[in-house]
Design an enzyme around this catalytic site. Structure first.
Site, PDB file in Angstrom:
ATOM      1  N   CYS A  60       0.828  -1.208   0.000  1.00 20.70           N
ATOM      2  CA  CYS A  60       0.000   0.000   0.000  1.00 20.70           C
ATOM      3  C   CYS A  60       0.865   1.262   0.000  1.00 20.70           C
ATOM      4  CB  CYS A  60      -0.912   0.026   1.218  1.00 20.70           C
ATOM      5  SG  CYS A  60      -1.432  -1.591   1.790  1.00 20.70           S
ATOM      6  N   ASP A  92      -2.940  -3.902   7.675  1.00 17.71           N
ATOM      7  CA  ASP A  92      -4.016  -4.781   8.147  1.00 17.71           C
ATOM      8  C   ASP A  92      -4.080  -6.047   7.299  1.00 17.71           C
ATOM      9  OD1 ASP A  92      -4.461  -2.661   9.737  1.00 17.71           O
ATOM     10  OD2 ASP A  92      -6.420  -2.145   8.927  1.00 17.71           O
ATOM     11  N   CYS A 133      -2.791   3.597   3.258  1.00 19.45           N
ATOM     12  CA  CYS A 133      -3.327   2.410   3.925  1.00 19.45           C
ATOM     13  C   CYS A 133      -4.299   2.866   5.003  1.00 19.45           C
ATOM     14  CB  CYS A 133      -2.179   1.588   4.489  1.00 19.45           C
ATOM     15  SG  CYS A 133      -2.656  -0.070   4.999  1.00 19.45           S
ATOM     16  N   ASP A 134      -5.085   1.915   5.477  1.00 19.21           N
ATOM     17  CA  ASP A 134      -6.268   2.231   6.277  1.00 19.21           C
ATOM     18  C   ASP A 134      -6.040   3.231   7.418  1.00 19.21           C
ATOM     19  OD1 ASP A 134      -6.911   0.110   4.695  1.00 19.21           O
ATOM     20  OD2 ASP A 134      -7.886  -1.051   6.266  1.00 19.21           O
ATOM     21  N   LYS A 135      -4.992   3.038   8.199  1.00 16.44           N
ATOM     22  CA  LYS A 135      -4.883   3.836   9.423  1.00 16.44           C
ATOM     23  C   LYS A 135      -4.074   5.106   9.233  1.00 16.44           C
ATOM     24  CE  LYS A 135      -7.219   0.689  11.138  1.00 16.44           C
ATOM     25  NZ  LYS A 135      -7.140  -0.089   9.888  1.00 16.44           N
ATOM     26  N   CYS A 212      -5.463  -1.649  -1.062  1.00 14.06           N
ATOM     27  CA  CYS A 212      -6.364  -2.764  -1.380  1.00 14.06           C
ATOM     28  C   CYS A 212      -7.490  -2.277  -2.289  1.00 14.06           C
ATOM     29  CB  CYS A 212      -6.931  -3.367  -0.110  1.00 14.06           C
ATOM     30  SG  CYS A 212      -5.652  -4.105   0.924  1.00 14.06           S
ATOM     31  N   GLU A 463      -9.940  -6.289  13.453  1.00 12.23           N
ATOM     32  CA  GLU A 463     -10.902  -6.478  12.359  1.00 12.23           C
ATOM     33  C   GLU A 463     -11.167  -7.968  12.165  1.00 12.23           C
ATOM     34  OE1 GLU A 463      -9.089  -4.681   8.967  1.00 12.23           O
ATOM     35  OE2 GLU A 463      -9.696  -2.667   9.537  1.00 12.23           O
ATOM     36  N   SER A 489     -12.922  -5.271   8.688  1.00 13.30           N
ATOM     37  CA  SER A 489     -12.185  -4.735   7.555  1.00 13.30           C
ATOM     38  C   SER A 489     -13.206  -4.190   6.563  1.00 13.30           C
ATOM     39  CB  SER A 489     -11.401  -5.871   6.913  1.00 13.30           C
ATOM     40  OG  SER A 489     -11.172  -5.606   5.559  1.00 13.30           O
TER      41      SER A 489
HETATM   42 FE1  FES Z   1      -3.173  -1.319   3.177  1.00 15.25          FE
HETATM   43 FE2  FES Z   1      -5.424  -2.715   2.674  1.00 15.25          FE
HETATM   44  S1  FES Z   1      -3.724  -3.338   3.899  1.00 15.25           S
HETATM   45  S2  FES Z   1      -4.948  -0.669   2.127  1.00 15.25           S
END
Ligand code: FES
Length: 578
Positions: A60, A92, A133-135, A212, A463, A489
């Site tokens: 990511c 994640d 990325c998510d966080k 992702c 998640e 997630s």
């Molecule tokens: Fe980074 Fe999904 S693990 S966007």
């Protein structure tokens, strides 16, 4: 529209760096900066940070070093002086289903704190942050909201889909992504996928850099941030490896300097109406439940009143229009190819569902930035027309009931049905639940209750992507529901309800559920009911003992000690005024 901050004078363009770098007594500070590339004239320019989340920890973010250099060039080319610095990131996709995942939500707070620390310590007059990325995305926004210095967010961009190479499988040539791997694990356990095909899925799912590739949390949050007005138009819908993304970074660098000149600060942009725009956009895109958690957290940092009930209020009038993975068919890069989220936002604006008068980082209003946006090409199948929605109201459902007196968040697209009634099968922690799903202990009619995974209890609110994917992979998506005080997630789908509050660790009713109890989840009435008499629940509550903490030292213990409930965004952001 909220009034812009007063336009600064030339000397006010360096409100923080001047105190750090000007005058004879600051010679030592300047001496430290010549070796990193400063020239004497640079000390007269606004000092702009470029917070990079570059890392080889995860695909990511593996390309973000190049993006940071493009952003640096954009700052320097517009009269500022950039300094690139790093913050952490975790993945994640890698840690899901593992004890390490407890650090994931914690990382959002660490990222916010670390950006605040560098920007604050080094006297930066403004900054941009590049997250993939998510966080790291909500973490960057929390820092921007807290510090209120001119700032622009840049999304690192979406990954391209993988193409399965499995010559002997009927799935050969199919587009896949990381969620395909999680689901293949369940299919493998069910005997539907061979060892060789599982290996092929594993090898082909991630073809290169980028977040992702469905409307999972990263793409959902990128869209939310654009709708908030905190990134440049279209930043949320570009492939990670593309000229468009590099150009977005360069323009974002220039835009931060312009924000300083125009006197625009994040809290001029992060108004309550802006959060409503973000919620509306996330719903129309069928976005992740994590957006509930993160938008509450960003709003709190910006001192904007926002609650989970705002998601219900807005969700009653906003339909789901995007047929995107995980619940739908298409990848984010397919949406990029037809124009991204801007035509959808224009549709929402024209229908009166978006506030057009909100300010953006460009200095223009949201309506002004959308004015020239063309509709999607005819015949596209990804974004449904407003009058023929996939779902006529929100898929993000806020539940209340005797199982969740302070709320819970479900992702109900309608494909799973709107009501589920079943018998509880209870697990303390994710791993035991996953094993029971994979070994066939979990059967049709069960409501899988996974507790001890809340913000304090886990800690860190893991998640439940592995269990939800295993349920899907086992073919139980229509027959099993899942309930947790953890979260999901963006890749999770099925009849799933998370963020159950109060969490089990603090004695919430989810701690009192026993195997075999009847549970009713009604997404039309938005109720979560444990069909056990109140007297019996009171007896169980009396017998309940607070569990010992899972961590007593380190960052997880620190997080657990400070974190608020999921219904308040699960933040550790102290506000001593409160
Ligand atoms: Fe980074 Fe999904 S693990 S966007």
């Amino acid at each position: 529209m909220k009034k812009k901050s007063p336009v600064p004078t030339a000397s006010q363009l360096r409100p923080f760096s001047s105190a750090l770098l000007d005058g004879p007594e600051r010679a030592a500070a300047r001496a430290m900066l010549y070796p990193v590339g400063f020239k004497a004239e640079d000390f007269k320019k606004p000092l702009i940070g470029v917070a990079s989340t570059w890392s080889d920890v995860t695909p990511c973010n593996m390309h973000i070093d190049d993006l940071a250099l493009a952003a640096e060039a954009g700052v320097n080319g517009n009269g500022g002086k950039a300094i690139v610095f790093n913050t952490i990131t975790v993945s994640d996709g890698i840690s899901n289903g593992n004890e390490g995942m407890k650090y994931s939500l914690v990382s959002r707070e660490v990222i916010a704190d670390s950006i605040e620390t560098v920007v604050g310590c080094e006297g930066m007059d403004g900054y941009l942050a590049i997250g993939g990325c998510d966080k790291n995305m909500p973490g960057a926004l929390i820092a921007m909201a807290r510090m209120n210095r001119p700032a622009v967010f840049v999304y690192g961009g979406t990954i391209l889909p993988g193409l399965l190479k499995a010559p002997h499988s009927p799935n050969d040539g199919k587009e896949i992504d990381i969620v395909s791997v999680f689901e293949a694990i369940g299919q493998h356990a069910a005997g539907k996928v061979s060892d060789a095909e599982l290996h092929a899925v594993e090898c082909c799912a991630i073809p290169g850099p980028g977040a992702c590739g469905g409307m999972y949390t990263a793409n959902s949050m990128a869209s939310a941030i654009e709708a908030l007005g905190m990134s440049l138009p279209n930043s949320s819908a570009q492939n990670a490896i593309s000229r468009a993304k590099l150009e977005d970074c360069r323009r974002a660098g220039a835009a931060v300097v312009d924000m300083l000149r125009k006197g625009i600060k994040p809290r001029d942009i992060l108004t309550r109406k802006a959060f409503e725009n973000a919620i509306t956009t996330v719903i129309a895109l069928g976005g992740s439940t994590n957006c509930v958690l993160h938008l509450l957290a960003i709003a709190r940092a910006a001192e904007v009143r926002l609650s989970i009930d705002d998601f219900t209020r807005i969700g009653k009038r906003v339909p789901v229009l995007a047929d995107l993975r995980p619940s739908g068919t298409y990848s984010m890069s397919a949406l990029v190819a037809i124009g991204g989220i801007r035509p959808l936002m224009k549709t929402l604006l024209d229908a009166g569902l978006l506030h057009g008068d909100c300010l953006t980082v460009t200095g223009e209003t949201m309506a002004e930035t959308l004015a020239g946006v063309k509709p999607y090409p005819p015949g596209q199948k990804i974004i449904y027309p407003l009058d023929q929605p996939i779902k006529k109201d929100s898929h993000l459902v806020i539940f209340y009931g005797n199982l969740a007196p302070e709320g819970a968040v479900g992702k109900i697209t309608g494909k799973e049905g709107s009501r589920f009634e079943g018998r509880a099968i209870v697990f303390q922690g994710e791993e035991k639940a996953l094993h029971a799903i994979l070994d066939g202990t979990v059967k049709a009619g069960h409501v899988v209750v996974i507790r001890g995974e809340g913000p304090k209890g886990g800690p860190g609110m893991r998640e439940m992507l592995s269990p939800t994917s295993a349920i899907m992979g086992k073919g139980l998506g229509q027959d099993v529901a899942l309930l947790t005080d953890g979260r999901f997630s963006g890749g999770s789908h099925g009849f799933v309800v998370g963020h159950v509050t109060p969490e089990a660790y603090v004695g919430g009713p989810i701690a009192l559920v026993k195997n075999g109890d009847k549970i009713v989840i009604d997404s039309i009435k938005r109720t979560l009911t444990l069909a056990v008499p109140a007297r019996e629940l009171a007896k169980r509550k009396q017998a309940w003992k607070k569990p010992r903490p899972n961590y007593t030292r380190g960052v997880l213990a620190k997080f657990a000690a400070h974190v608020t409930s999921a219904s308040q965004g699960a933040v550790t952001d102290l506000d001593l005024k409160l």
